[in-house]
Enzyme design. Structure first.
Site, PDB file in Angstrom:
ATOM      1  N   ASN A 140       7.467   1.903  35.542  1.00 47.27           N
ATOM      2  CA  ASN A 140       7.877   1.142  34.361  1.00 47.27           C
ATOM      3  C   ASN A 140       9.221   0.459  34.605  1.00 47.27           C
ATOM      4  O   ASN A 140      10.136   1.078  35.122  1.00 47.27           O
ATOM      5  CB  ASN A 140       8.015   2.077  33.159  1.00 47.27           C
ATOM      6  CG  ASN A 140       6.998   3.200  33.173  1.00 47.27           C
ATOM      7  OD1 ASN A 140       7.299   4.271  33.676  1.00 47.27           O
ATOM      8  ND2 ASN A 140       5.834   2.964  32.643  1.00 47.27           N
ATOM      9  N   GLU A 177       8.204   3.832  43.987  1.00 44.49           N
ATOM     10  CA  GLU A 177       8.349   3.328  42.620  1.00 44.49           C
ATOM     11  C   GLU A 177       9.494   2.322  42.536  1.00 44.49           C
ATOM     12  O   GLU A 177       9.406   1.335  41.791  1.00 44.49           O
ATOM     13  CB  GLU A 177       8.566   4.480  41.640  1.00 44.49           C
ATOM     14  CG  GLU A 177       7.483   5.551  41.656  1.00 44.49           C
ATOM     15  CD  GLU A 177       6.065   5.007  41.523  1.00 44.49           C
ATOM     16  OE1 GLU A 177       5.879   3.944  40.902  1.00 44.49           O
ATOM     17  OE2 GLU A 177       5.146   5.651  42.044  1.00 44.49           O
ATOM     18  N   GLU A 206      -0.330  -2.284  44.680  1.00 43.57           N
ATOM     19  CA  GLU A 206      -0.272  -0.967  45.284  1.00 43.57           C
ATOM     20  C   GLU A 206      -0.369  -1.014  46.812  1.00 43.57           C
ATOM     21  O   GLU A 206       0.343  -0.297  47.507  1.00 43.57           O
ATOM     22  CB  GLU A 206      -1.366  -0.065  44.704  1.00 43.57           C
ATOM     23  CG  GLU A 206      -1.200   0.237  43.228  1.00 43.57           C
ATOM     24  CD  GLU A 206       0.101   0.937  42.880  1.00 43.57           C
ATOM     25  OE1 GLU A 206       0.789   1.425  43.793  1.00 43.57           O
ATOM     26  OE2 GLU A 206       0.428   0.982  41.677  1.00 43.57           O
TER      27      GLU A 206
END
Length: 872
Positions: free
Chosen positions: A269, A302, A324
C-alpha cells in the site's frame, strides 16, 4: 458461497464507464461497527460507450445512504445487490456520496477492514476494498485519496492511512482524529488504514537529493526489539534502488505495520505497508538465518513496489505479473547483491524446479498472464510471481544489465501514474533496448515448462551443439509454438579449464545447431548457466563429465546442477527398481569419488558446499517420473543419504567440529554458510544414528544462543526415538509459548516428522489450545507443513492423511477461502501419482466437491477433478 461462480476473461476487458478523480473517506470507528462515508468526484469516461448503469462493487456491508450532488437518491434510482450497488443513469459529471456500515470485529476473511489481535487493519488486494465501501474495485480506476479516521483515543492511539498526515487532534468524548493525504493517484487496492495501540521504532533515511524521509515501523507492544533487522533492511533497499535504478523515494514518510493475521507475506500500500509479522520479526534467538533473509527480501520487495506497482500499476488483474514479476526480479537482484550470489541464485532455481515446474504441468497450469479466472486470489501463484520474474530475467540477460536498467527507467517515465499492460512493458523494453520481443512475448501467453534437449557430436576438432525445444500440452493449450529461449553455454577441456568463454545462444526454432572449432579433444559443455531460462534441460552427460563440472565449473548454478544430476542418476534408477520390486540400486563409486573431491577441495563459499552436498528434494525426484511414488522416492533418498553418511561419517564429524559456533550470532554470508554446513553435517550423522548424535544435538540445543542452531538441533532429533527428543520439544514449547512465530516452528517441525504417528500428532495439535485456527501462519505451519513437508504421512496408505486435510479444508473454507483453496491445491494433481496414492487424493477431492464451497475453493477442486492428461 456461490453455486454458480462466474468466470472472467481477459478478452472481455472494457474500459471503466466512469472515472473517479478524488476519493474522500471518513472512517468513524466504534466498538461494534465502523461507519464509512465516501465522497467521490466522478466523470464519465470519454472512451466508454456504457451509459445506462454504473456498477460499484460492495460486499458484506450495510448501505445507509447514497446521494448525487448532495441529493439523496430514491430507491428507483439505484439497485442494491449482494455484491454491488448500481446507479441508474448517472450524469456526465457529479459528486457521489455514500455512507455505509461495516463490522471489522467479526470480519474473519482477512480482507477489507478487519481485526488482527488488538489492531484494526486493512487488506484490499485484489478485491478487498469492496468490503470497505462501494466503489468500482478495479485497478484501472485511479484517484487521489484523502482519509479521515476518528476513534477512541485510549483504545486506538495510533491512526494511520496512506500518504502524509496533514491534520490531527482531539474530539469530544475521549476520541481523536487524523487526516491523511496521498498526493499520488492510486487504485483502491493500494488503500490502507490501521488503528490500534501500537509500539513503534523510528529511523530516518536521507535520499540522494538530500531529502529526509521519516521511517516508522509499528507493531504490538513488546515486539519492538524484533524489528530492528526489518528497519535496517528497508534502508538497504532504499539505498540499493537509488544506486541501481536511480529511484528516490517520493513521500515524506514510509510507514510499516506488522500484524499477526495476514493472508499474504506483505502488502505494498502506497506509503503504508502492512506486513505479516513473519516477514518483519527477526531477532537472533527467535529467527533463523532463513528468517533473516526472508525479512530482508520481503521488506525490499514491498519497497520496490513503490515504483514497479504503485507509480505504474496494472490495468486489470490479468496483468498481475506486470508488477509482481518485475518486482520479484528486482528483489532477486537485490538479494544476490546482499548475500552469496551463487547460492542465492541456486535457491531461486530450486523454487522454480520444485514448485513452479509442478504447477506448470498440473491441472491448473496457466500462462504468466492468465486468460481467465473465477477467483482472482487463486492466481497469486508461483507462476505469476516467480516465472514472471524469470521472464524478466531473460530480457535482462538479452539486453545486458545496464541497458535493461535504462529500459526499466524508460518504462517508468513513460507510464508514470498510469494503469498499463504487459504489452506496454514489452514495447517500452523494445523502444529502449532495440530488442525484438515479438516471439519472446509467447512466454506471457503459453503455459507449461519447455523441454530443451541438448545433443552434441564431435569430429575433426569441431563440436556440433544442437538444441531442440518441445513444450507438453497443458489444460486449454494442446498445441504449443516455439519459444524464444536464451541458453547460456560454456566449454571446458578435459582438465576442467575454460575452453570457450560463456555465450548466450538464442533458440527460436524447434531445432538449431551451432558449431565450435579448434579443439584437440571433445570439450565438456556447461549449459543453461545461471539458469538463463525457466526450462527443463534434457542432457544425458556422462558421469565423468558431470564430475568434472561439479569440481571445476565457474558457474555456481551449473556446478551445483552437476552434483544434482549425479545424485539423480542413482536416485531415479533406485526409485524405478523399487517400483518394480527389484533389488535396490547402489550408488556408483564415481559418485563417492566426486563427493570426496568436493570435500577435499571445497568451494570458498561454504553455503555452496552445503548446497552441493544436499540431495535433490523429494519434489525434484518426483519430477523425473510420469507417476510419482512417494514411498519409493522416500526409500531411495533415505538409502542414498545413509550410504553417503556411512562412507563419509568421519568427514561429517570433522565438518561439524570445524563449523561449530565460536562467537556470538551474526547474520552475514560467512557465518550463515558456516551454520549451514554445520547443520548439514548433523543431518547426515542423524541419518545413520551415529554414536552420540542425539546427545550432541541435545547439547547444541541447550547451549545455542540463536534460533538457527536451536532448530538444527531440533531437526536432528525430529525423527528419533530418543528421550532427548521429547525433552527438547517440551522445553521449546514452554520457553517460547508467548512467541507465536516461534511456536509455528514447533508446530511445523512435528507436522513434518516421519514417524508413523504423524497424522495422529497433527490431529492432536489441531485440538491443542495453543493452536489458533483463525491465524494463517498457524494453518500454514501445521497443515501446510504436514501436506507439503511430510509426503509419506500425507499419503499414508490408510488414507488418513488425505482425510485429515480434507476435513480441515471444509472447516477452513467458511472462514478463510484463500487458505482453504491453497490446501485444496495440494490434492488437485492426483493424476501425477501412482494409483495407490492417487485414489485417496481423488476421494478427498470428490468429498470436497459434494460440499458447499467458496468460489476460491470450488475453482481449485473443479480444476483438479475435471482436467486430465497434464503432468504436475
Amino acid at each position: 458461497m456461490s453455486g454458480n461462480p462466474q468466470r472472467k476473461y481477459r478478452a472481455d476487458y472494457a474500459v471503466p464507464a466512469y472515472l473517479v478523480d478524488t476519493v474522500d473517506l471518513d472512517f468513524d470507528i466504534r466498538d461494534d461497527h465502523t461507519t464509512v462515508r465516501a465522497v467521490y468526484a466522478v466523470r464519465r469516461n470519454p472512451e466508454s460507450t456504457a451509459t445506462q448503469q454504473w456498477q460499484l462493487d460492495g460486499r458484506e456491508m450495510r448501505l445507509v445512504s447514497v446521494a448525487i450532488d448532495d441529493r439523496e437518491l430514491a430507491e428507483n434510482e439505484y439497485e442494491l445487490r449482494d455484491d454491488a450497488l448500481l446507479i441508474n443513469n448517472p450524469p456526465e459529471q457529479f459528486t457521489l456520496t455514500i455512507e455505509n456500515s461495516i463490522d471489522p470485529e467479526h470480519n474473519l476473511s482477512l480482507e477489507g477492514f478487519y481485526r488482527s489481535g488488538d489492531i484494526l487493519c486493512s487488506q484490499c488486494e485484489a478485491n478487498g476494498f469492496s468490503r470497505i465501501t462501494y466503489f468500482p474495485d478495479r485497478p484501472d480506476v485511479m484517484a487521489r485519496y484523502t482519509t479521515r479516521i476518528s476513534a477512541d483515543a485510549k483504545r486506538y492511539p495510533v491512526l494511520l492511512a496512506n500518504g502524509n498526515c496533514v491534520d490531527s487532534g482531539a474530539l469530544d468524548g475521549g476520541r481523536h482524529y487524523a487526516v491523511f493525504e496521498d498526493p499520488f493517484d492510486k487504485p483502491c487496492y493500494l488503500f490502507a488504514i490501521v488503528a490500534g495501540d501500537l509500539g513503534m521504532i523510528r529511523d530516518s533515511y536521507t535520499t540522494g537529493s538530500g531529502r529526509n524521509v521519516d521511517l516508522r515501523l509499528y507493531t504490538e507492544h513488546g515486539n519492538e526489539d524484533q524489528c530492528d533487522h526489518a528497519m535496517a533492511s528497508l534502508k538497504q533497499a532504499m539505498a540499493w534502488d537509488e544506486d541501481t535504478y536511480g529511484l528516490e523515494y517520493d513521500l515524506d514518510s514510509y510507514v510499516t505495520v506488522a500484524v499477526g493475521s495476514f493472508n499474504m507475506g506483505a502488502m505494498e500500500n502506497k506509503g503504508l505497508n502492512v506486513f505479516n509479522t513473519a516477514c518483519i520479526f527477526a531477532r537472533a534467538d527467535t529467527a533463523t538465518d532463513a528468517d533473516f533473509a526472508l525479512v530482508r527480501d520481503v521488506v525490499a520487495h514491498e519497497y520496490f513496489h513503490n515504483y514497479t506497482g504503485n507509480r505504474v500499476t496494472c490495468r486489470d488483474w490479468f496483468q498481475l505479473s506486470l508488477k509482481e514479476g518485475l518486482t520479484v526480479y528486482r528483489e532477486h537482484q537485490f538479494a544476490i547483491d546482499q548475500g552469496s550470489p551463487g547460492v542465492t541464485r541456486i535457491r531461486q532455481v530450486r523454487t522454480m524446479r520444485e514448485i513452479q515446474f509442478p504447477e506448470d504441468g498440473g491441472p491448473r497450469a496457466h500462462p504468466v498472464r492468465p486468460e481467465s479466472y473465477v477467483e482472482m486470489n487463486n492466481f497469486y501463484t508461483i507462476t505469476v510471481y516467480e516465472k514472471g520474474a524469470e521472464v524478466i530475467h531473460m530480457i535482462a540477460q538479452m539486453a545486458g544489465r545496464d541497458a535493461f536498467i535504462e529500459a526499466v527507467c524508460h518504462y517508468l517515465d513513460k507510464h508514470d501514474g498510469q494503469a498499463v499492460t504487459i504489452e506496454d512493458f514489452a514495447v517500452a523494453m523494445e523502444e529502449s533496448t532495440g530488442l525484438d520481443l515479438g516471439q519472446f512475448r509467447r512466454w506471457y501467453a503459453q503455459a507449461g515448462t519447455p523441454r530443451v534437449r541438448v545433443a552434441t557430436s564431435f569430429d575433426d576438432g569441431q563440436l556440433a551443439l544442437t538444441l531442440s525445444q518441445h513444450t507438453p500440452a497443458t489444460p486449454g493449450q494442446s498445441d504449443k509454438v516455439d519459444f524464444d529461449i536464451p541458453v547460456e553455454i560454456a566449454l571446458f577441456d578435459g582438465e576442467g579449464q575454460p575452453a570457450r568463454e560463456p555465450e548466450v545462444l538464442r533458440l527460436t526454432e524447434t531445432q538449431q545447431t551451432w558449431t565450435f572449432d579448434g579443439f584437440s579433444t571433445e570439450p565438456t559443455v556447461s549449459a543453461l548457466r545461471g539458469f538463463t531460462a525457466p526450462v527443463r534441460l534434457e542432457y544425458e552427460q556422462s558421469d565423468a563429465a558431470l564430475a568434472r563440472l561439479m569440481a571445476h565449473d565457474s558457474d555456481p548454478v551449473c556446478r551445483w546442477d552437476a552434483a544434482q544430476a549425479l545424485y539423480l542418476k542413482t536416485l531415479v534408477a533406485d526409485v524405478a527398481a523399487r517400483r518394480e520390486s527389484a533389488a535396490p540400486v547402489e550408488a556408483p563409486g564415481l559418485l563417492f569419488d566426486a563427493i570426496a573431491t568436493l570435500l577435499d577441495d571445497p568451494p570458498q563459499d561454504r553455503e555452496l558446499l552445503a548446497e552441493m552436498l544436499t540431495l535433490p528434494s523429494e519434489a525434484m525426484i518426483g519430477e523425473q517420473f510420469d507417476a510419482i511414488d512417494v514411498f519409493a522416492i522416500d526409500a531411495a533418498r533415505t538409502a542414498l543419504k545413509q550410504a553417503i553418511a556411512h562412507r563419509f561419517a568421519a568427514r561429517f564429524e570433522s565438518l561439524a567440529d570445524d563449523h561449530a559456533a565460536r562467537d556470538a550470532y551474526a547474520f552475514n554470508v560467512e557465518e550463515a554458510g558456516r551454520r549451514r554446513v554445520f547443520a548439514l553435517a548433523l543431518d547426515y550423522l542423524a541419518a545413520i544414528d551415529a554414536p552420540g548424535i542425539a546427545a550432541r544435538a541435545a547439547s547444541l540445543y541447550d547451549a545455542a544462543d540463536n534460533m538457527t542452531d536451536r532448530m538444527a538441533a531440533l531437526e536432528t532429533l525430529r525423527d528419533m526415538d530418543d528421550p532427548e527428543r521429547d525433552r527438547v520439544l517440551d522445553d521449546f514449547a514452554q520457553v517460547w509459548a508467548d512467541y507465536p512465530l516461534v511456536m509455528d516452528k514447533w508446530l511445523r517441525l512435528q507436522a513434518m516428522t516421519r514417524r508413523d504417528d504423524s497424522v495422529e500428532r497433527v490431529r492432536t495439535l489441531l485440538a491443542d489450545e495453543r493452536f489458533d485456527f483463525t491465524n494463517p501462519n498457524r494453518i500454514r505451519a501445521l497443515l501446510g507443513g504436514f501436506a507439503r513437508g511430510n509426503r509419506p504421512g500425507f499419503h499414508r496408505a490408510d488414507g488418513a492423511g488425505h482425510a485429515l486435510v480434507a476435513d480441515e479444508i471444509l472447516r477452513l473454507d467458511a472462514l478463510n477461502p484463500q487458505l482453504a483453496a491453497a490446501l485444496a491445491g495440494i490434492l488437485a494433481p492426483w493424476r501425477r501419482h501412482v494409483a495407490s496414492q492417487a485414489d485417496g487424493m481423488y476421494a478427498a477431492l470428490e468429498r470436497l466437491s459434494a460440499a458447499e464451497l467458496s468460489d476460491n475453493t470450488r475453482e481449485i477442486v473443479d480444476a483438479g477433478l475435471e482436467r486430465s492428461g497434464a503432468a504436475a
